[in-house]
Write a protein that holds these residues in place. Structure first.
Motif, PDB file in Angstrom:
ATOM      1  N   PHE B  23       1.102  -1.302  -0.011  1.00  0.00           N
ATOM      2  CA  PHE B  23       0.199  -0.012   0.100  1.00  0.00           C
ATOM      3  C   PHE B  23       0.774   1.282  -0.114  1.00  0.00           C
ATOM      4  O   PHE B  23       0.448   2.278  -0.459  1.00  0.00           O
ATOM      5  N   CYS B  63      -4.986   7.968   0.571  1.00  0.00           N
ATOM      6  CA  CYS B  63      -5.314   6.862  -0.556  1.00  0.00           C
ATOM      7  C   CYS B  63      -6.381   6.068  -0.047  1.00  0.00           C
ATOM      8  O   CYS B  63      -6.324   5.340   0.933  1.00  0.00           O
ATOM      9  N   TYR B  65      -7.862   2.403  -1.356  1.00  0.00           N
ATOM     10  CA  TYR B  65      -7.673   1.134  -1.909  1.00  0.00           C
ATOM     11  C   TYR B  65      -8.908   0.626  -2.698  1.00  0.00           C
ATOM     12  O   TYR B  65      -9.610   0.016  -1.717  1.00  0.00           O
ATOM     13  N   ALA B 103      -7.148   2.492  -7.165  1.00  0.00           N
ATOM     14  CA  ALA B 103      -6.722   3.346  -5.866  1.00  0.00           C
ATOM     15  C   ALA B 103      -7.121   4.704  -6.522  1.00  0.00           C
ATOM     16  O   ALA B 103      -7.214   5.192  -7.673  1.00  0.00           O
TER      17      ALA B 103
END
Lengths: 150, 150, 150, 150
Positions: B23, B63, B65, B103
């Motif tokens: 990630f 972010c 995902y 993402a």
């Protein structure tokens, strides 16, 4: 001081899709152990000396992988001086997980003054003799250390 | 120019032991796309301007995902200006693999002059207005961008 | 156990050409601290449970950068449970250097069984309720922890 | 096909506080170029073959650093087969920035079937002969490659 030992635990971000530590990460492990050695000697990898910043760019790095390391493994990184020149130091490394040998490596570095800018506007790296306060301490380390083949 | 699209292939070193891209790597993917955008605007993330080095330290990054990315996936990173202030830019990102949304993220940056050294000997970051040649170009980017091909 | 504190020293490889820790590295720092928390609870981020491998893919990550971290800084990473759902945990993080706040972040994770392969030959992530031995312990952590805004 | 050339641009996250690409990143650059070579040969670094997953764990890696690489530099990574055994391949690399030699390296890999689990519950790596469809192609590559354009 003949060798320095530091410990680190394998982190999730160190692993790759093969489920083991990515081979490039061992170079980071070795470098961090080298820097721990320098701290133990009272210095740092980037330090001010007589008005200049001293750094240790790498000229060669090598690693042999003996067995994989995995998440949460507690690694011991053993650093010694494999070769000491007037302006250079080659560090030797063994990375262990308990009694198991995980990797062995070597990083050749050169002592440089960093600073000023060259004609292209980029900072200049000038090789210089290792400052004596540090060279003297490294001299104490035997050039060939048992069980750490170069 | 309303948004910028760049492509990159997932590399082995991007993956972790779960078999997918780690990630933290998406932040590197986003940053690299931001810099590609800046290059497309004729500048760089670190550049000399009126005798000073200008940089863009991050003040926030985020972010979400949506689906995993895997080795060899060809990702498309779409960058747009989510918010432009006098001294700051927030970039918006969508990362796609074909039609699949992988993402979405956002990086808030602040325009700083880097240089000199503070009383502690460390380099100083001074927030400054975005240089006009760049601010003008960013102004052209709509705050919400929809399906505008590069 | 309400929060977990772990320490790490900034390494050379954590830095970037701006002379400070690269912003993406803080996500690795946070994740490593989360995993240290899980170890302290007697589990791991990847573990076998009732014949299946359990993992915690991330669904969102966010970080605010308050002040830079530099080489050799000793950081303290404080982890707490910001939100606990039936299948998900959102971790909250504060990263400190002495008294100085360096960064605050949050990582939302979802408890998944990993295994088998989907029709595309890729491993499947199936969201599952957090195993009770772990859920019970996480319950002990207050959902709102003082001085850790989500 | 005698050698393979791929290009990549130095990213901000590749740099360190010395203002140049961190030495460990060159191993990632080399690996990515190796994988591009494998893709050009119609295969991948992780692939299914006769019901097993084949991978290429590294047994040794080495790099000599000739000159620094900096942000935005466009690097060319030239890969060739330095040595081919029955179960192993050693790749040779030259990394160039225009005409300037930046680094040279070598990665020794061993062809392994990955799968099953050992008595310790960890996945097993079993060295196997390189599948013939790939071995035949690699055979075409001369062991010493000189100035052969892609």
């Amino acid at each position: 001081m003949y060798e320095h030992r530091s410990r680190r635990r394998v982190e999730f971000a160190d692993t790759d899709m093969a489920g083991i530590v990515h081979f490039s990460r061992f170079f980071v492990f070795m470098e961090a152990a080298e820097h721990a050695f320098l701290r133990a000697l009272g210095t740092s990898v980037h330090f001010e000396h007589e008005g200049r910043t001293i750094g240790w760019p790498r000229i060669e790095a090598q690693c042999r992988y003996h067995s994989p390391a995995r998440l949460d493994d507690e690694l011991e990184v053993v650093v010694s001086v494999a070769r000491k020149g007037r302006r250079s130091v080659t560090w030797g490394f063994r990375i262990l997980c308990g009694d198991r040998l995980v990797a062995e490596g070597r990083i050749a570095t050169i002592c440089c003054a960093i600073g000023g800018k060259g004609t292209d506007g980029k900072s200049v790296l000038e090789p210089i003799p290792i400052p004596s306060f540090l060279a003297d301490q490294l001299e104490e380390a035997p050039r060939v250390v048992q069980e750490v083949p170069a």
